[in-house]
Motif scaffolding. Structure first.
Motif, PDB file in Angstrom:
ATOM      1  N   MET A 168       7.558  -2.608  11.957  1.00 22.52           N
ATOM      2  CA  MET A 168       6.558  -2.443  10.903  1.00 22.52           C
ATOM      3  C   MET A 168       5.147  -2.759  11.392  1.00 22.52           C
ATOM      4  N   TYR A 169       5.026  -3.188  12.632  1.00 23.99           N
ATOM      5  CA  TYR A 169       3.721  -3.588  13.151  1.00 23.99           C
ATOM      6  C   TYR A 169       2.674  -2.473  13.057  1.00 23.99           C
ATOM      7  N   PRO A 170       3.025  -1.207  13.294  1.00 22.81           N
ATOM      8  CA  PRO A 170       2.023  -0.139  13.149  1.00 22.81           C
ATOM      9  C   PRO A 170       1.483  -0.003  11.721  1.00 22.81           C
ATOM     10  N   ARG A 171       2.179  -0.562  10.748  1.00 20.98           N
ATOM     11  CA  ARG A 171       1.728  -0.469   9.355  1.00 20.98           C
ATOM     12  C   ARG A 171       1.080  -1.775   8.879  1.00 20.98           C
ATOM     13  N   ARG A 172       0.767  -2.657   9.810  1.00 19.48           N
ATOM     14  CA  ARG A 172       0.142  -3.927   9.443  1.00 19.48           C
ATOM     15  C   ARG A 172      -1.230  -3.687   8.795  1.00 19.48           C
ATOM     16  N   PRO A 173      -1.718  -4.621   7.998  1.00 22.46           N
ATOM     17  CA  PRO A 173      -3.098  -4.541   7.513  1.00 22.46           C
ATOM     18  C   PRO A 173      -4.068  -4.529   8.689  1.00 22.46           C
ATOM     19  N   VAL A 174      -5.012  -3.612   8.647  1.00 19.48           N
ATOM     20  CA  VAL A 174      -5.989  -3.458   9.726  1.00 19.48           C
ATOM     21  C   VAL A 174      -7.368  -3.818   9.192  1.00 19.48           C
ATOM     22  N   LEU A 175      -8.097  -4.602   9.958  1.00 14.58           N
ATOM     23  CA  LEU A 175      -9.421  -5.042   9.543  1.00 14.58           C
ATOM     24  C   LEU A 175     -10.450  -3.920   9.713  1.00 14.58           C
ATOM     25  N   LEU A 176     -11.179  -3.645   8.641  1.00  9.83           N
ATOM     26  CA  LEU A 176     -12.292  -2.697   8.675  1.00  9.83           C
ATOM     27  C   LEU A 176     -13.565  -3.433   8.303  1.00  9.83           C
ATOM     28  N   LYS A 177     -14.674  -3.029   8.897  1.00  9.35           N
ATOM     29  CA  LYS A 177     -15.953  -3.624   8.550  1.00  9.35           C
ATOM     30  C   LYS A 177     -17.004  -2.537   8.439  1.00  9.35           C
ATOM     31  N   GLY A 178     -17.829  -2.607   7.386  1.00 15.20           N
ATOM     32  CA  GLY A 178     -18.860  -1.602   7.169  1.00 15.20           C
ATOM     33  C   GLY A 178     -20.242  -2.221   7.136  1.00 15.20           C
ATOM     34  N   PRO A 179     -21.257  -1.396   6.966  1.00 12.72           N
ATOM     35  CA  PRO A 179     -22.616  -1.928   6.838  1.00 12.72           C
ATOM     36  C   PRO A 179     -22.767  -2.676   5.516  1.00 12.72           C
ATOM     37  N   ASP A 180     -23.799  -3.504   5.433  1.00 17.31           N
ATOM     38  CA  ASP A 180     -23.961  -4.294   4.210  1.00 17.31           C
ATOM     39  C   ASP A 180     -24.987  -3.683   3.258  1.00 17.31           C
TER      40      ASP A 180
END
Length: 364
Positions: free
Chosen positions: A25-37
């Motif tokens: 299930m590791y490929p479906r783990r939560p992935v961190l995303l970051k955008g501009p503020d």
């Protein structure tokens, strides 16, 4: 500090937790995303990508604000609690912070799981397993000063039972629920095997504020409505439904805790329930019901605690600081705030701090 128990604190789930997901299930783990503020979301500009959806969604219809992930501009710039303490990757540091606050023990609840995440059974199980194993390992480093609560993957009764058993063997002190779970209220017979396992392992059912019902969540905009409708009041629904359907009588050893929903609603809800039963109400007093049904409620430091205790009884109130969060429920200086209350008898404050949490949680 000696013996004071903070009955409701939190973790900010991190990438280190999701690294513990099962290999398949590791490929479906939560992935961190970051955008501009400079978007609609402002400084709340980091998210978990989970099966194509972002968590939390900080603005707009169906929105919900959380302190996880810590990478957002808002969270990473906080000066009140060190990031590693919130993420529980520096347990010695968090213990030192507890010392500063005059707290001996903390009971830790989730943050991301306050919100409904997925309909996918396999993902629900994998995320719950990773969470539970991370918390067990982290709390094991605290020398008995930090305890954790099992997150059951409630889409699977069988896997939930397994996680409760595993949690009991690895230091858990309760089972996490929200006031409504998906499309089911907590009196639903679907949950009976889970309640039975919790009873058999001496773990209380802990009903925490949270947006467990996607339908409710979709109705509200957190900027306009805050969390009242889709999170704050849902434990009240559970309180009504569990008592009205006599669930505590079906599981005569099972304890129930209502956490972070304040306690001022107790007189109102007792009035509603007694009107429902009328002449069939069997208890001699409200306190008698709380005692016989083994129900505990977490109050807040600015409530009329002495008045509420007339309904719950002095042995069924506890209190938590919401450590880690930064919303109106958070009371970092909880010990000082309660000690400053001249209208609460010292003996009652002592019960709330020392004795009553041990009646709900198996901390001994």
């Amino acid at each position: 500090m000696a013996g004071i128990i903070d009955a409701d604190t939190h973790i900010s789930e991190s990438e280190a937790m999701w690294a513990m997901m099962d290999k398949e299930m590791y490929p479906r783990r939560p992935v961190l995303l970051k955008g501009p503020d400079d978007t609609l979301y402002g400084p709340r500009n980091a998210f978990w990508l989970i099966d194509g959806n972002i968590f939390p969604k900080p603005n707009g219809k169906g929105s919900f604000r959380l302190i996880t992930p810590s990478a957002s501009k808002l969270e990473s710039s906080r000066g009140d609690i060190h990031l590693a303490y919130r993420e529980m990757t520096d347990i010695p540091g968090r213990l030192k912070d507890m010392d500063k606050l005059g707290v001996d023990k903390q009971v830790v609840f989730p943050t991301l799981f306050l919100i409904y995440i997925t309909d996918d059974v396999a993902l629900d199980v994998a995320m719950a397993r990773a969470y539970n194993r991370f918390l067990a390992q982290a709390c094991a480093k605290s020398g008995g000063r930090m305890s954790w609560v099992v997150v059951p993957p409630l889409h699977s009764v069988e896997e939930s039972v397994k996680e409760i058993k595993w949690g009991k063997d690895n230091g858990a002190v309760g089972v996490f629920f929200r006031g409504i779970e998906g499309q089911r209220t907590l009196d639903n017979p679907y949950f009976n095997p889970i309640y039975q396992e919790a009873s058999d392992t001496d773990l209380p059912i802990l009903i925490h504020t949270g947006a467990g019902c996607p339908l409710f969540l979709s109705l509200f905009d957190v900027e306009r409505n805050h969390t009242f409708g889709h999170s704050r009041v849902q434990p009240l629904f559970a309180f009504r439904d569990l008592i009205a359907n006599k669930i505590p009588e079906q599981f005569p050893k099972l304890r129930f805790g209502f956490i972070e929903a304040s306690a001022g609603w107790v007189p109102f809800m007792m009035h509603i329930i007694k009107r429902l039963f009328r002449e069939k109400w069997k208890f001699s007093s409200d306190q008698d019901m709380f005692r016989e049904y083994r129900i505990f409620v977490a109050c807040e430091a600015d409530e009329d605690v002495s008045y509420i205790a007339q309904y719950t009884g002095e042995d069924h109130l506890l209190i938590g600081s919401d450590y880690g969060h930064q919303d109106p429920s958070e009371e970092r200086q909880l010990v000082a705030a309660m000690r400053a209350r001249e209208d609460i008898p010292a003996a009652l404050t002592d019960k709330i701090f020392f004795d009553n949490p041990k009646l709900l949680y198996p901390l001994n």
